[in-house]
Design a protein around this motif. Structure first.
Motif, mmCIF file in Angstrom:
data_model
loop_
_atom_site.group_PDB
_atom_site.id
_atom_site.type_symbol
_atom_site.label_atom_id
_atom_site.label_comp_id
_atom_site.label_asym_id
_atom_site.label_seq_id
_atom_site.Cartn_x
_atom_site.Cartn_y
_atom_site.Cartn_z
ATOM 1 N N ARG A 74 0.854 -1.095 -0.007
ATOM 2 C CA ARG A 74 0.027 -0.067 0.114
ATOM 3 C C ARG A 74 0.816 1.264 0.049
ATOM 4 N N PRO A 75 1.812 1.460 0.975
ATOM 5 C CA PRO A 75 2.660 2.661 0.906
ATOM 6 C C PRO A 75 3.508 2.883 -0.539
ATOM 7 N N ALA A 76 3.472 2.190 -1.306
ATOM 8 C CA ALA A 76 4.183 2.195 -2.607
ATOM 9 C C ALA A 76 3.384 2.577 -3.712
ATOM 10 N N LEU A 77 1.850 2.726 -3.591
ATOM 11 C CA LEU A 77 0.995 2.814 -4.620
ATOM 12 C C LEU A 77 0.917 4.181 -4.973
ATOM 13 N N ARG A 78 0.668 4.571 -6.137
ATOM 14 C CA ARG A 78 0.635 6.005 -6.700
ATOM 15 C C ARG A 78 -0.674 6.303 -7.497
ATOM 16 N N LYS A 79 -1.296 5.334 -7.792
ATOM 17 C CA LYS A 79 -2.591 5.741 -8.402
ATOM 18 C C LYS A 79 -3.939 5.406 -7.703
ATOM 19 N N PRO A 80 -4.882 6.113 -7.720
ATOM 20 C CA PRO A 80 -6.232 5.715 -7.056
ATOM 21 C C PRO A 80 -6.882 4.347 -7.424
ATOM 22 N N GLN A 81 -6.833 3.998 -8.621
ATOM 23 C CA GLN A 81 -7.102 2.706 -9.138
ATOM 24 C C GLN A 81 -6.537 1.567 -8.455
ATOM 25 N N ILE A 88 7.129 -4.961 -5.815
ATOM 26 C CA ILE A 88 7.443 -3.590 -5.266
ATOM 27 C C ILE A 88 8.613 -3.392 -4.773
ATOM 28 N N LEU A 89 9.303 -4.403 -4.025
ATOM 29 C CA LEU A 89 10.483 -4.610 -3.362
ATOM 30 C C LEU A 89 11.495 -4.391 -4.463
ATOM 31 N N ARG A 90 11.430 -4.899 -5.492
ATOM 32 C CA ARG A 90 12.611 -4.739 -6.629
ATOM 33 C C ARG A 90 12.234 -3.314 -7.140
ATOM 34 N N GLN A 91 11.127 -3.009 -7.357
ATOM 35 C CA GLN A 91 10.828 -1.428 -7.829
ATOM 36 C C GLN A 91 11.527 -0.571 -7.031
ATOM 37 N N ALA A 92 11.467 -0.822 -5.702
ATOM 38 C CA ALA A 92 12.124 -0.051 -4.671
ATOM 39 C C ALA A 92 13.660 -0.170 -4.912
ATOM 40 N N GLN A 93 14.402 -1.165 -5.184
ATOM 41 C CA GLN A 93 15.941 -1.131 -5.466
ATOM 42 C C GLN A 93 16.136 -1.009 -7.117
ATOM 43 N N ALA A 94 15.197 -0.673 -7.935
ATOM 44 C CA ALA A 94 15.560 -0.422 -9.178
ATOM 45 C C ALA A 94 16.660 0.707 -9.461
ATOM 46 N N ARG A 95 17.534 0.321 -10.326
ATOM 47 C CA ARG A 95 18.815 1.085 -10.602
ATOM 48 C C ARG A 95 18.561 2.034 -12.034
ATOM 49 N N SER A 96 17.350 1.681 -12.721
ATOM 50 C CA SER A 96 17.262 2.340 -13.891
ATOM 51 C C SER A 96 15.669 2.598 -13.930
ATOM 52 N N TYR A 142 5.191 -3.341 -14.123
ATOM 53 C CA TYR A 142 4.670 -4.148 -14.926
ATOM 54 C C TYR A 142 4.234 -5.337 -14.349
ATOM 55 N N GLU A 143 5.488 -5.937 -13.823
ATOM 56 C CA GLU A 143 5.128 -7.369 -13.233
ATOM 57 C C GLU A 143 4.255 -7.055 -11.974
ATOM 58 N N TYR A 144 4.176 -6.209 -11.181
ATOM 59 C CA TYR A 144 3.204 -6.037 -10.133
ATOM 60 C C TYR A 144 1.744 -6.111 -10.572
ATOM 61 N N ALA A 145 1.568 -5.196 -11.898
ATOM 62 C CA ALA A 145 0.087 -5.223 -12.327
ATOM 63 C C ALA A 145 -0.328 -6.582 -12.792
ATOM 64 N N SER A 146 0.420 -7.430 -13.283
ATOM 65 C CA SER A 146 -0.049 -8.679 -13.825
ATOM 66 C C SER A 146 -0.333 -9.620 -12.762
ATOM 67 N N TYR A 147 0.389 -9.645 -11.501
ATOM 68 C CA TYR A 147 0.018 -10.278 -10.404
ATOM 69 C C TYR A 147 -1.195 -9.950 -9.748
#
Length: 547
Positions: free
Chosen positions: A182-189, A313-321, A330-335
């Protein structure tokens, strides 16, 4: 829930260590490749012959590697647990000495880090790689469905007096995913979707709590792999081998076996193989007979999709690019989309087959089950299970004797009715795969469908005598089918069968066996079944797995 960010000084030191370990001179053995795979929780260094896995100094709450001692202990536990399934892969735990910039794998000084050492196997053998290359087959899935019960039979079973598998603890880890996401989400949907899933999980847990506890008392909670998906399964020396089992939190591996199977089903589905995910479920059920677990399956499917969404979400927080960040989203949305689909069950239907041995009932039933997301219950298997025989056993039963006596057949059909009720109440369509040559048997199940208030379909199979004889002989020569029906049984069935009555025909879909079964042919049968579901439910199209 306590969740701390990584100690920046430790992470900086570890990153220096990884750069130091990218020097081939560090290793006393030959290095034919040098590649680092990074996950949210570890680095995996491939050298050609050996693999070294180093845990990150992170604390996600559910996973805590924040101190050197915790990482050492986790390495030892990883070695112990994974040797259960892959003893030839997991070798030992080594201490890394020297400095972070110039590490040594041979020095005997003060350890600065620990690593699990493994034999390297070809990455091309990963089942996730096969799935990505569109080469994952029915044979792979059938082998998996046979392997998992063997794994679960060999591991420790949680005593009902232990703390493992308690309903509130299981639900805690389900809800913990929402706290992470929940803390990582950006969009109301995104927030609305997450809230909907959380409400469903809370309600479903309330409905299934007693069953979760009952299965714990009945021995279904075991020290499982804990992270069983295609990325942690590989073909090594010709055998599917599980590796990288979950070591960091015992509550997440001491789980109900149906939770472990749910992870595999969800993962195969997510990777674009919905039919194979249904095949895995059906084949596993036929091996184990664990139909009671179906009532919990949807809860665990959603849970497993949420776990993978959390990891994204954890991977997104550690993303380097930016690209890595986009891939993680994209992976989050798929799951999350998959989890949302799981909370909408397919329309129920009770389907029975009708036809003599060799007419293609089981063949078609398995294909239809994969298309409908249905559960196929095979009478040949359940008859043997009732009497304590394995699927492949030759019971030496004759016509109307032994397992095929009138009393044994009565008991078998009673069991099939019980399983049909169990599957329907769990929220799944069911195909009862039996001969149903007697009108009274067919009427028994039609009345059951009325009691359960679900549509009833009778799949009538027929083939000419030459085809029936040829198929029986071929099946017997192969020796791989649980059916014991030979030519004499077939001849007796042809004489004794009771023809379909005029008042049955409204429920009948006729299927003429063909050796050339096309997707269109199966699709036409599926469409007719869906029409019957629609006619009764008036709620729209059935939830077919794919079209």
């Amino acid at each position: 829930m306590e969740r701390r960010t990584p100690d920046s000084s430790q992470m900086i030191a570890q990153q220096s260590l990884i750069r130091g370990l990218e020097n081939p001179a560090v290793y006393e053995h030959g290095v034919t490749e040098l590649r680092v795979i990074e996950t949210h929780a570890s680095w995996v260094i491939l050298t050609g012959a050996w693999v070294y896995k180093i845990k990150k100094a992170v604390n996600f709450g559910f996973l805590d590697y924040s101190t050197l001692e915790k990482r050492r202990s986790s390495c030892q536990e990883e070695l112990r647990l994974n040797r259960r399934f892959a003893p030839h892969v997991y070798i030992d735990v080594i201490a890394i000495a020297g400095t972070f910039e110039q590490p040594s794998l041979q020095a005997s000084g003060e350890p600065i880090e620990y690593a699990v050492r493994m034999k390297q196997f070809p990455q091309s053998g990963l089942l996730s790689t096969l799935a990505a290359q569109h080469t994952l087959t029915e044979e792979h899935v059938d082998a998996l469905a046979a392997l998992v019960p063997v794994m679960h039979a060999a591991v420790s079973i949680a005593d009902k007096h232990t703390e493992y598998g308690l309903p509130d603890d299981i639900h805690h880890w389900v809800l913990e995913n929402f706290d992470h996401i929940r803390p990582a989400l950006r969009k109301p949907q995104q927030c609305q979707q997450l809230d909907t899933l959380e409400r469903w999980c809370r309600q479903e847990f309330g409905n299934r709590r007693m069953l979760i506890e009952q299965r714990r008392c009945d021995g279904f909670v075991r020290e499982c792999h804990g992270d069983l998906h295609l990325g942690n399964l590989a073909i090594i020396e010709g055998e599917i081998t599980p590796f990288d089992g979950l070591e960091f939190n015992p509550q997440l591996r001491w789980i109900d076996v149906i939770s472990e199977v749910a992870f595999l089903i969800m993962d195969i589905h997510d990777r674009g193989y919905p039919r194979l995910s249904c095949r895995l479920l059906n084949t596993w059920l036929q091996h184990t007979g664990d139909y009671s677990g179906l009532a919990l399956l949807r809860y665990y499917l959603v849970y497993r999709a949420l776990v993978r969404a959390k990891v994204a979400i954890l991977r997104q927080a550690q993303a380097r690019s930016t690209l890595d960040e986009q891939d993680a989203w994209y992976e989050y949305a798929s799951y999350m989309e998959l989890a949302s689909r799981y909370v909408e069950p397919p329309l129920p239907v009770l389907i029975i087959t009708h036809g003599v041995s060799g007419s293609g009932k089981s063949f078609y039933a398995s294909r239809l089950a994969e298309r409908l997301g249905a559960i196929q219950v095979r009478s040949d298997l359940e008859r043997k299970r009732l009497h304590g025989y394995p699927a492949g056993a030759d019971t030496q039963s004759g016509i109307r004797t032994g397992l095929y006596s009138a009393a044994a057949s009565e008991r078998t059909y009673e069991q099939l009715a019980l399983l049909a009720r169990t599957v329907i109440k769990a929220g799944y369509p069911v195909i009862i795969d039996a001969t149903f040559l007697q009108a009274a048997r067919r009427e028994q199940f039609r009345l059951l469908s009325e009691t359960l208030a679900v549509p009833f379909v009778l799949l009538h199979f027929e083939a000419d005598r030459d085809t029936l004889y040829a198929r029986i002989q071929s099946r017997q020569a192969a020796g791989e089918d649980p059916s014991e029906a030979g030519i004499k049984v077939l001849e007796a069935q042809l004489v004794a069968q009771e023809s379909l009555m005029p008042d049955e025909m409204a429920d009948v879909i006729s299927v003429e066996f063909s050796t050339d079964v096309s997707t269109d042919m199966i699709g036409q049968i599926v469409d007719q079944i869906i029409d019957k579901q629609r006619a009764m439910s008036h709620t729209g199209a059935g939830d077919v797995v794919d079209s």
